[in-house]
Design an enzyme around this catalytic site. Sequence first.
Site, PDB file in Angstrom:
ATOM      1  N   LYS A 150     -65.796 -38.901  18.284  1.00 53.60           N
ATOM      2  CA  LYS A 150     -66.828 -39.505  17.825  1.00 53.60           C
ATOM      3  C   LYS A 150     -67.860 -38.338  17.291  1.00 53.60           C
ATOM      4  O   LYS A 150     -67.793 -37.011  17.870  1.00 53.60           O
ATOM      5  CB  LYS A 150     -67.950 -40.610  18.812  1.00 53.60           C
ATOM      6  CG  LYS A 150     -67.514 -41.985  18.781  1.00 53.60           C
ATOM      7  CD  LYS A 150     -67.775 -42.706  17.880  1.00 53.60           C
ATOM      8  CE  LYS A 150     -67.145 -43.633  18.331  1.00 53.60           C
ATOM      9  NZ  LYS A 150     -67.252 -44.918  19.148  1.00 53.60           N
ATOM     10  N   GLN A 195     -60.774 -44.935  31.780  1.00 50.04           N
ATOM     11  CA  GLN A 195     -60.480 -44.977  30.827  1.00 50.04           C
ATOM     12  C   GLN A 195     -59.923 -44.316  29.721  1.00 50.04           C
ATOM     13  O   GLN A 195     -60.251 -42.687  30.164  1.00 50.04           O
ATOM     14  CB  GLN A 195     -61.633 -45.806  29.569  1.00 50.04           C
ATOM     15  CG  GLN A 195     -62.559 -44.608  29.720  1.00 50.04           C
ATOM     16  CD  GLN A 195     -64.172 -45.275  29.200  1.00 50.04           C
ATOM     17  OE1 GLN A 195     -64.419 -46.230  29.736  1.00 50.04           O
ATOM     18  NE2 GLN A 195     -65.067 -44.590  29.314  1.00 50.04           N
ATOM     19  N   ASP A 252     -62.099 -45.075  19.993  1.00 55.89           N
ATOM     20  CA  ASP A 252     -61.744 -44.057  20.607  1.00 55.89           C
ATOM     21  C   ASP A 252     -61.759 -44.323  22.022  1.00 55.89           C
ATOM     22  O   ASP A 252     -61.389 -42.951  23.133  1.00 55.89           O
ATOM     23  CB  ASP A 252     -63.648 -43.320  20.612  1.00 55.89           C
ATOM     24  CG  ASP A 252     -64.233 -43.492  21.164  1.00 55.89           C
ATOM     25  OD1 ASP A 252     -64.678 -44.930  21.176  1.00 55.89           O
ATOM     26  OD2 ASP A 252     -64.856 -42.728  21.807  1.00 55.89           O
ATOM     27  N   ASP A 297     -68.032 -44.697  36.681  1.00 53.06           N
ATOM     28  CA  ASP A 297     -69.069 -45.567  35.520  1.00 53.06           C
ATOM     29  C   ASP A 297     -68.229 -47.192  35.179  1.00 53.06           C
ATOM     30  O   ASP A 297     -67.225 -47.339  35.138  1.00 53.06           O
ATOM     31  CB  ASP A 297     -68.114 -44.137  33.862  1.00 53.06           C
ATOM     32  CG  ASP A 297     -69.125 -44.379  33.027  1.00 53.06           C
ATOM     33  OD1 ASP A 297     -70.093 -44.312  32.782  1.00 53.06           O
ATOM     34  OD2 ASP A 297     -68.075 -45.469  31.895  1.00 53.06           O
ATOM     35  N   ASN A 298     -69.268 -47.894  34.563  1.00 57.26           N
ATOM     36  CA  ASN A 298     -68.884 -48.877  34.572  1.00 57.26           C
ATOM     37  C   ASN A 298     -67.676 -49.879  34.830  1.00 57.26           C
ATOM     38  O   ASN A 298     -66.946 -50.403  34.260  1.00 57.26           O
ATOM     39  CB  ASN A 298     -68.745 -49.274  32.715  1.00 57.26           C
ATOM     40  CG  ASN A 298     -69.902 -49.229  31.856  1.00 57.26           C
ATOM     41  OD1 ASN A 298     -70.572 -49.462  31.904  1.00 57.26           O
ATOM     42  ND2 ASN A 298     -68.939 -48.385  31.010  1.00 57.26           N
ATOM     43  N   GLU A 306     -72.241 -47.322  38.392  1.00 56.94           N
ATOM     44  CA  GLU A 306     -73.128 -47.196  37.432  1.00 56.94           C
ATOM     45  C   GLU A 306     -73.143 -48.630  36.577  1.00 56.94           C
ATOM     46  O   GLU A 306     -72.090 -48.882  35.509  1.00 56.94           O
ATOM     47  CB  GLU A 306     -72.961 -45.995  36.403  1.00 56.94           C
ATOM     48  CG  GLU A 306     -73.721 -46.619  35.577  1.00 56.94           C
ATOM     49  CD  GLU A 306     -72.837 -46.731  34.367  1.00 56.94           C
ATOM     50  OE1 GLU A 306     -73.998 -45.922  33.038  1.00 56.94           O
ATOM     51  OE2 GLU A 306     -71.768 -46.867  33.887  1.00 56.94           O
ATOM     52  N   LYS A 329     -74.559 -37.438  24.194  1.00 60.93           N
ATOM     53  CA  LYS A 329     -73.523 -37.101  25.293  1.00 60.93           C
ATOM     54  C   LYS A 329     -72.302 -36.895  24.029  1.00 60.93           C
ATOM     55  O   LYS A 329     -70.979 -37.116  23.619  1.00 60.93           O
ATOM     56  CB  LYS A 329     -73.575 -39.074  25.068  1.00 60.93           C
ATOM     57  CG  LYS A 329     -73.817 -39.424  26.298  1.00 60.93           C
ATOM     58  CD  LYS A 329     -74.012 -41.146  25.717  1.00 60.93           C
ATOM     59  CE  LYS A 329     -74.847 -41.682  24.756  1.00 60.93           C
ATOM     60  NZ  LYS A 329     -74.417 -43.687  25.142  1.00 60.93           N
TER      61      LYS A 329
END
Lengths: 670, 670
Positions: B257, B317, B352, B388-389, B417, B530
């Site tokens: 990105k 991920q 991505d 994360d997540n 998170e 980010k």
Amino acid sequence: MADAGRLPPAVPDGRARAVVDAVRPAVDGGRFAVKRVAGDRVDVEAQCFTDGHDILRVMLRWREESVPTWNEVEMRALGNDVWSASFVAARVGSYRYTIVAWVDHFLTWRDETARRQDAADLLLAARVGADLIEAVAGRACGEDAMRLVDWAARLRAAGGVEAVRSTALDGAMTDIAMRYPDRTLESVWPVELPLVVERELARYSSWYELFPRSASDTPARHGTFKDAERRLPYIAELGFDVLYLPPIHPIGREKRKGRNNALEAGPDDVGSPWAIGSAEGGHKSIHRQLGTIEDFRGLVAAAKRHGIEIALDIAYQCAPDHPYVKQHPNWFRSRPDGSIQYAENPPKKYQDIYPFNFESEDWRGLWAELKSIFDFWIGEGVLVFRVDNPHTKSFAFWEWVIAAIRREHPDVIFLAEAFTRPKVMHRLAKLGYSQSYTYYAWRNTKRELTEYFTELSRGPGREYFRPNVWPNTPDILTEALQFGGRPAFMLRVALAATLSASYGIYGPAYELMEQVALEAGSEEYLDSEKYQLRHWDLGRADSLRAFIAALNRIRRENPALRTNRRLQFFDTDNDQLIAYGKTTDDLENAIVCVVNLDPHHAHAGWITLDLGALGIEADAQYQMHDLLTGARYRWTGSRNFVQIDPQRVPAHIFRVRRRVHREQDFDYFL
Amino acid sequence: MADAGRLPPAVPDGRARAVVDAVRPAVDGGRFAVKRVAGDRVDVEAQCFTDGHDILRVMLRWREESVPTWNEVEMRALGNDVWSASFVAARVGSYRYTIVAWVDHFLTWRDETARRQDAADLLLAARVGADLIEAVAGRACGEDAMRLVDWAARLRAAGGVEAVRSTALDGAMTDIAMRYPDRTLESVWPVELPLVVERELARYSSWYELFPRSASDTPARHGTFKDAERRLPYIAELGFDVLYLPPIHPIGREKRKGRNNALEAGPDDVGSPWAIGSAEGGHKSIHRQLGTIEDFRGLVAAAKRHGIEIALDIAYQCAPDHPYVKQHPNWFRSRPDGSIQYAENPPKKYQDIYPFNFESEDWRGLWAELKSIFDFWIGEGVLVFRVDNPHTKSFAFWEWVIAAIRREHPDVIFLAEAFTRPKVMHRLAKLGYSQSYTYYAWRNTKRELTEYFTELSRGPGREYFRPNVWPNTPDILTEALQFGGRPAFMLRVALAATLSASYGIYGPAYELMEQVALEAGSEEYLDSEKYQLRHWDLGRADSLRAFIAALNRIRRENPALRTNRRLQFFDTDNDQLIAYGKTTDDLENAIVCVVNLDPHHAHAGWITLDLGALGIEADAQYQMHDLLTGARYRWTGSRNFVQIDPQRVPAHIFRVRRRVHREQDFDYFL
């Protein structure tokens, strides 16, 4: 946690991604049964979710305990990850239920396909879907399988975005596919939650307690079962459906108590029926002066013809001359002097009563014999038992005996007479008692009544603790009744009959407003029937029989009063006025009661109803139909005025009638 | 229930009469662990009783899970059948606790003897007691046994009421006898409840999130671990004890990105650190531009010297070019065209990012590899992880991996998170996460804050859900911060630091009050770190660094702020003023905060404190010492006046000082 650190982990299949949590209702995580009555719709909720956005399917599973196969009902998502479904428990008996959930790839595919906008993605989704549907077809058979295979083929063949989308989202085919889910990775809630379903009498019952020995129509003659039988039309007229008799067994002669609990009985004193057992027999025998076992059978049969069930008193204790004492001395504690230990709570002594020792080495024999007492009377047609002081007998015994009897006779109803500490009363209810005595006798003010009945109907006990409220008992003549006169007797029974689906009175002391206590500060009756015969003039002009009959008729005719689940209190601006409502689930039947708690003075005030809870539209007119007097009032809005003179009737019991006639209803309006 | 109807029943021993119920704390009946930190006193309650009047003894049993033997603490009756005891969980690790109770015949005898008035009964009781004490002596040994035998003999020999009574009630002998109870019929709560004890950082922590790549002192130069190391004195000055770094691994090049989340990256775009993995390596490698593994070790060591721990981001991920994708294609879903399925929630696509497929046939291999990522970084000295997540990964995996790691490394702390639905967040906390992100960012009004923090500190989650509240994150620039100016930044961090024992900020964006969103209605930062490097001028005169340093100093100095357990909100008569207090258990340290929630206007109002909860006597004067400004106010009674101008300092953080000097303190008064 116990399996942490090992690979492969002991998780049955780590690929199972659905989570089931917080299944309700449940009592202590399934350690005890939830209670319902036959015909109830059992509403079950669970929290179910998975990681990410995949779609779940969730099933409520239920079965009767004796049937090994599950019934399944698809659960519906209510939002906030809470799922809900219901089943009807049609028959009495023991049930189990649990929840099963799985990540449904077919529905996830459908859901994503519906949201896809990119044409290339949609064409790819068609191929994914065709594969999925072919897998579904592999689990189906017959015509369904063929139709699914055909659907997959059509999806593969579909050209263009709109053709794919409409083929993929075919509702009829979706319904078929949903019959054959892939449940290999389903998650099952690990507890099969227990549910006990009893007959409706367990929840809704009106009890009348009567000493048969005082039912004679001649003063001084000992009453009999035959006399009690002649009393049945009167009790039926009053509208009661349970006639509860204190113990009917031979009464001990040793250490017998005299009138007014005197330590020494005179030669003619009849003794307390709770001092059970003499040379003539024990818990399976009948006190000779009451009649024979045939007379008892006759009473049970006659009562049945009046729609009344006989409830017997199970008091597990012995008079010193009870046959058990000689036959099974090891069921009792002995003292160092060789005598049997009587009941005591020093410095108080109850020398006429020998308690069983539940730590007896022969506890198995004791349990079996105690159960056989229930079995004996069940054999005589008795299906309702009031158990005396269950909190002074072993809790483990109650759990076992109630479950054992219920398995053989699921229609048997147990009422726990335990006026003891809150946790103990709740434990007995959890262990299986159908109904429980309460603290109602000592809840008098608006605040006390509101808090207590809110706790009973909304607290965690609502799933297992069914209150049975008594304004009086042979042991309890409250100060409210001693000093409140006729209005107090009217308002206390009206509260009992409307606040609680089950209630009872000890009569004829109640309807004849017996109000003299043994002494100042005592709650014992003077000349109590516990120790002597009494003669009652049922025909007295001031009797409350008609009032009580009206209360029981209103209860019978209004299903809202037959459950406590939707009890709700309403605000009043006068603390002597209490207002509350009950409705059926569908709001078809809605009752509002307003009671003047002050037996001495008339009171007036404004009542604020919760119109929504009663099914009344905010600006509608509605009619309040007083079922006690027949009077009808037109009310509007939530706030209305009430005035109650306790010297007339201390309570309104309104049926809410939502339909009020207007000019449009008039024939000539159109 | 399952054993009903059989004789002998399957009850282990039907003579066991003690009942244990409702053991607290417990999470879902023991399915999940209660959480505490080392040094905590663990208070345990249970409902215990028996039938009748006999006296119970109740013990709290606890042990470290790795130790097979129980410690026992005698429980104390609080009334209403509730018993209580405590133990101190001194060390980190897993514990178990349960309750055991028995009917104590020795204490029952003593209790009855004390109440006996009848002389003959008392003499008989002496014989009963002597027998009991001899049985006690049979369980004792050595001197105790001899003294007990002697006591029994004295009791037998005692003549006369008073001699019996005083011998029987001998306190010293009673203490000895209580050491040797008859526990053959004890009842044990069947669940060994799990407890996880972590280090204090699990409950009390102050986090600072920093992108090392933006830590360069030269605009445009890519920051490194060395730059981050040079930033440590600044972070220590601000008072934070956890420095949390976004993923430090190679960033994917495929589908990278661009700035502001542009779909196409330019040649110089640095990409998102959460797009993990490239040909250079994956989750166990370091992004080359940040430095080497030695540089990372240097940062960890230097941070430690500043009292700061490094927290890493675990984001399970993969970027499309992550080595796992080639090595383990079966850990991902594939599409019918042979490509790997990227993350999507149609119509949104995240091309991505490749998510792992937790339904992979090789789930065991996947789980083991994912665990090894934690293990790798633990090996590098990292003990704090922000995950994360986590709600998009399998729950079963989390339960396993956290327990497995905690068993080997009980000092490791996990922060979830998960900004997702309430039940899902709670499940993750139950499964083992030490701390959880919250909805704090979106709780702004007095009512919202009061309800949410009351739920967090008093609701059932208080036993397992430890909030970590963030006024901003790289993903969340709230509207409150976008439009409230400097006062909003001050009040939001002041609320976070005082309402929650753990909190964090994403800096330097926070202290430099970065407030421009990507677009109207968005909570994304414009030019977000980010996706690009940023350069921050830490020396700006308007920086909040001193204010934040003061908050963290106040937290360190006041133990009341290091726990949420005793958080209590106070009434204010102005809805823009929120007031609340926290105290230590012993009330020695009491903090009261008053915050003006309106960043635009000064507000004044009356605050009504709960003086009892703060340890202040009703009519005492006390001093409110504002720890932010140093100002001191003399207050009296519960109701006092406050005025706060947000343009100066939008909050008072008062230390309550109960000792106010009076004339009696003056030297010459006496």
